[in-house]
Scaffold this motif. Structure first.
Motif, PDB file in Angstrom:
ATOM      1  N   VAL A  12      20.541  -3.285  52.838  1.00  0.00           N
ATOM      2  CA  VAL A  12      21.026  -4.231  51.839  1.00  0.00           C
ATOM      3  C   VAL A  12      21.487  -5.518  52.525  1.00  0.00           C
ATOM      4  CG1 VAL A  12      22.764  -4.663  50.052  1.00  0.00           C
ATOM      5  CG2 VAL A  12      21.585  -2.464  50.140  1.00  0.00           C
ATOM      6  N   ALA A  13      22.118  -5.406  53.679  1.00  0.00           N
ATOM      7  CA  ALA A  13      22.564  -6.602  54.410  1.00  0.00           C
ATOM      8  C   ALA A  13      21.374  -7.486  54.783  1.00  0.00           C
ATOM      9  CB  ALA A  13      23.343  -6.193  55.660  1.00  0.00           C
ATOM     10  N   ARG A  14      20.267  -6.884  55.198  1.00  0.00           N
ATOM     11  CA  ARG A  14      19.067  -7.666  55.515  1.00  0.00           C
ATOM     12  C   ARG A  14      18.524  -8.355  54.265  1.00  0.00           C
ATOM     13  NH1 ARG A  14      18.298  -3.351  58.915  1.00  0.00           N
ATOM     14  NH2 ARG A  14      17.003  -2.210  57.421  1.00  0.00           N
ATOM     15  N   LYS A  17      20.798 -11.277  53.409  1.00  0.00           N
ATOM     16  CA  LYS A  17      20.571 -12.407  54.311  1.00  0.00           C
ATOM     17  C   LYS A  17      19.258 -13.106  53.976  1.00  0.00           C
ATOM     18  CE  LYS A  17      20.528 -13.710  59.148  1.00  0.00           C
ATOM     19  NZ  LYS A  17      20.682 -13.272  60.523  1.00  0.00           N
ATOM     20  N   SER A  18      18.199 -12.337  53.788  1.00  0.00           N
ATOM     21  CA  SER A  18      16.892 -12.921  53.485  1.00  0.00           C
ATOM     22  C   SER A  18      16.890 -13.664  52.154  1.00  0.00           C
ATOM     23  CB  SER A  18      15.811 -11.839  53.448  1.00  0.00           C
ATOM     24  OG  SER A  18      15.672 -11.222  54.699  1.00  0.00           O
ATOM     25  N   ALA A  19      17.610 -13.135  51.162  1.00  0.00           N
ATOM     26  CA  ALA A  19      17.647 -13.740  49.827  1.00  0.00           C
ATOM     27  C   ALA A  19      18.777 -14.748  49.682  1.00  0.00           C
ATOM     28  CB  ALA A  19      17.782 -12.647  48.768  1.00  0.00           C
ATOM     29  N   ASP A  20      19.557 -14.950  50.746  1.00  0.00           N
ATOM     30  CA  ASP A  20      20.673 -15.894  50.737  1.00  0.00           C
ATOM     31  C   ASP A  20      21.634 -15.608  49.577  1.00  0.00           C
ATOM     32  OD1 ASP A  20      22.195 -18.003  51.724  1.00  0.00           O
ATOM     33  OD2 ASP A  20      21.113 -19.499  50.546  1.00  0.00           O
ATOM     34  N   LEU A  21      22.133 -14.365  49.541  1.00  0.00           N
ATOM     35  CA  LEU A  21      23.005 -13.910  48.459  1.00  0.00           C
ATOM     36  C   LEU A  21      24.474 -13.803  48.858  1.00  0.00           C
ATOM     37  CD1 LEU A  21      20.800 -11.089  46.938  1.00  0.00           C
ATOM     38  CD2 LEU A  21      21.547 -13.159  45.786  1.00  0.00           C
ATOM     39  N   LYS A  22      24.847 -14.338  50.002  1.00  0.00           N
ATOM     40  CA  LYS A  22      26.211 -14.162  50.489  1.00  0.00           C
ATOM     41  C   LYS A  22      27.257 -14.678  49.499  1.00  0.00           C
ATOM     42  CE  LYS A  22      29.136 -14.780  54.494  1.00  0.00           C
ATOM     43  NZ  LYS A  22      29.243 -15.295  55.849  1.00  0.00           N
ATOM     44  N   GLU A  61      11.151  -9.021  48.591  1.00  0.00           N
ATOM     45  CA  GLU A  61      10.651  -8.108  47.568  1.00  0.00           C
ATOM     46  C   GLU A  61      10.211  -6.788  48.210  1.00  0.00           C
ATOM     47  OE1 GLU A  61       6.975  -7.877  44.353  1.00  0.00           O
ATOM     48  OE2 GLU A  61       7.386  -9.771  45.375  1.00  0.00           O
ATOM     49  N   ASN A  62       9.468  -6.872  49.293  1.00  0.00           N
ATOM     50  CA  ASN A  62       9.002  -5.660  49.978  1.00  0.00           C
ATOM     51  C   ASN A  62      10.150  -4.866  50.590  1.00  0.00           C
ATOM     52  OD1 ASN A  62       6.304  -6.029  49.298  1.00  0.00           O
ATOM     53  ND2 ASN A  62       5.924  -7.315  51.089  1.00  0.00           N
ATOM     54  N   GLU A  63      11.177  -5.557  51.096  1.00  0.00           N
ATOM     55  CA  GLU A  63      12.353  -4.867  51.624  1.00  0.00           C
ATOM     56  C   GLU A  63      13.047  -4.083  50.513  1.00  0.00           C
ATOM     57  OE1 GLU A  63      15.071  -7.333  53.904  1.00  0.00           O
ATOM     58  OE2 GLU A  63      13.386  -8.439  54.740  1.00  0.00           O
ATOM     59  N   PHE A  64      13.121  -4.674  49.321  1.00  0.00           N
ATOM     60  CA  PHE A  64      13.725  -3.984  48.191  1.00  0.00           C
ATOM     61  C   PHE A  64      12.932  -2.737  47.824  1.00  0.00           C
ATOM     62  CE2 PHE A  64      14.069  -3.049  43.696  1.00  0.00           C
ATOM     63  CZ  PHE A  64      15.430  -2.851  43.573  1.00  0.00           C
ATOM     64  N   TYR A  65      11.606  -2.861  47.726  1.00  0.00           N
ATOM     65  CA  TYR A  65      10.774  -1.702  47.399  1.00  0.00           C
ATOM     66  C   TYR A  65      10.980  -0.577  48.410  1.00  0.00           C
ATOM     67  CZ  TYR A  65       8.099  -4.842  44.304  1.00  0.00           C
ATOM     68  OH  TYR A  65       7.711  -5.717  43.335  1.00  0.00           O
ATOM     69  N   LEU A 108      29.825  -3.208  52.960  1.00  0.00           N
ATOM     70  CA  LEU A 108      28.690  -4.103  53.101  1.00  0.00           C
ATOM     71  C   LEU A 108      29.131  -5.532  53.387  1.00  0.00           C
ATOM     72  CD1 LEU A 108      25.627  -4.326  52.918  1.00  0.00           C
ATOM     73  CD2 LEU A 108      25.879  -4.708  50.480  1.00  0.00           C
ATOM     74  N   SER A 109      30.202  -5.982  52.731  1.00  0.00           N
ATOM     75  CA  SER A 109      30.659  -7.353  52.934  1.00  0.00           C
ATOM     76  C   SER A 109      31.086  -7.593  54.371  1.00  0.00           C
ATOM     77  CB  SER A 109      31.774  -7.702  51.963  1.00  0.00           C
ATOM     78  OG  SER A 109      32.940  -6.947  52.254  1.00  0.00           O
ATOM     79  N   ALA A 110      31.483  -6.542  55.065  1.00  0.00           N
ATOM     80  CA  ALA A 110      31.871  -6.693  56.459  1.00  0.00           C
ATOM     81  C   ALA A 110      30.654  -6.897  57.366  1.00  0.00           C
ATOM     82  CB  ALA A 110      32.643  -5.458  56.923  1.00  0.00           C
ATOM     83  N   LEU A 111      29.465  -6.550  56.865  1.00  0.00           N
ATOM     84  CA  LEU A 111      28.249  -6.651  57.666  1.00  0.00           C
ATOM     85  C   LEU A 111      27.532  -7.981  57.504  1.00  0.00           C
ATOM     86  CD1 LEU A 111      26.746  -3.128  56.946  1.00  0.00           C
ATOM     87  CD2 LEU A 111      28.012  -3.846  58.970  1.00  0.00           C
ATOM     88  N   THR A 112      27.849  -8.718  56.444  1.00  0.00           N
ATOM     89  CA  THR A 112      27.108  -9.960  56.173  1.00  0.00           C
ATOM     90  C   THR A 112      27.814 -11.161  56.734  1.00  0.00           C
ATOM     91  OG1 THR A 112      28.150 -10.210  54.018  1.00  0.00           O
ATOM     92  CG2 THR A 112      26.006  -9.086  54.106  1.00  0.00           C
TER      93      THR A 112
END
Length: 112
Positions: A12-14, A17-22, A61-65, A108-112
């Motif tokens: 989820v952290a990846r 980061k990839s989707a810029d959701l911080k 998208e592929n990471e989510f799948y 999770l928030s500690a990882l981002t």
């Protein structure tokens, strides 16, 4: 369907980061702190919907799948990409209900 584990937090952290959701995560973390446990499922589902709507790149998208298929345990990422959205939402609700989502997001928030 399995419970969420440490490897899921990194997956989820990846995606975050990839989707810029911080920034969205920071807002959701604030909401989780202000809502009672009955609404944790609602906050988690809202986060997942936001995350899904942010899957603008094929990589994310592929990471989510891959993550979704891994958590389900009985499908491939390719199968996940073809699933009916109502089934995916039902699965996400199940994942939220079966896991301590507030704790998961805090970790999770500690990882981002």
């Amino acid at each position: 369907m399995r419970k969420l584990g440490l490897k899921d937090a990194f997956s989820v952290a990846r995606i975050i980061k990839s989707a810029d959701l911080k920034n969205e995560i920071v807002e959701f973390a604030k909401n989780v702190k202000t809502k009672d446990k009955k609404n944790a499922q609602e906050v988690g589902l809202e986060f997942i919907v936001t995350m899904i709507s942010s899957l603008s790149s094929k990589e994310v998208e592929n990471e989510f799948y891959s993550l979704y298929a891994d958590i389900r345990g009985d499908i491939t990422p390719e199968h996940a990409s073809l699933m009916d959205i109502t089934e995916v939402i039902a699965d996400i609700k199940h994942i939220i209900a079966e896991n301590d989502i507030q704790s998961f997001f805090t970790s999770l928030s500690a990882l981002t």
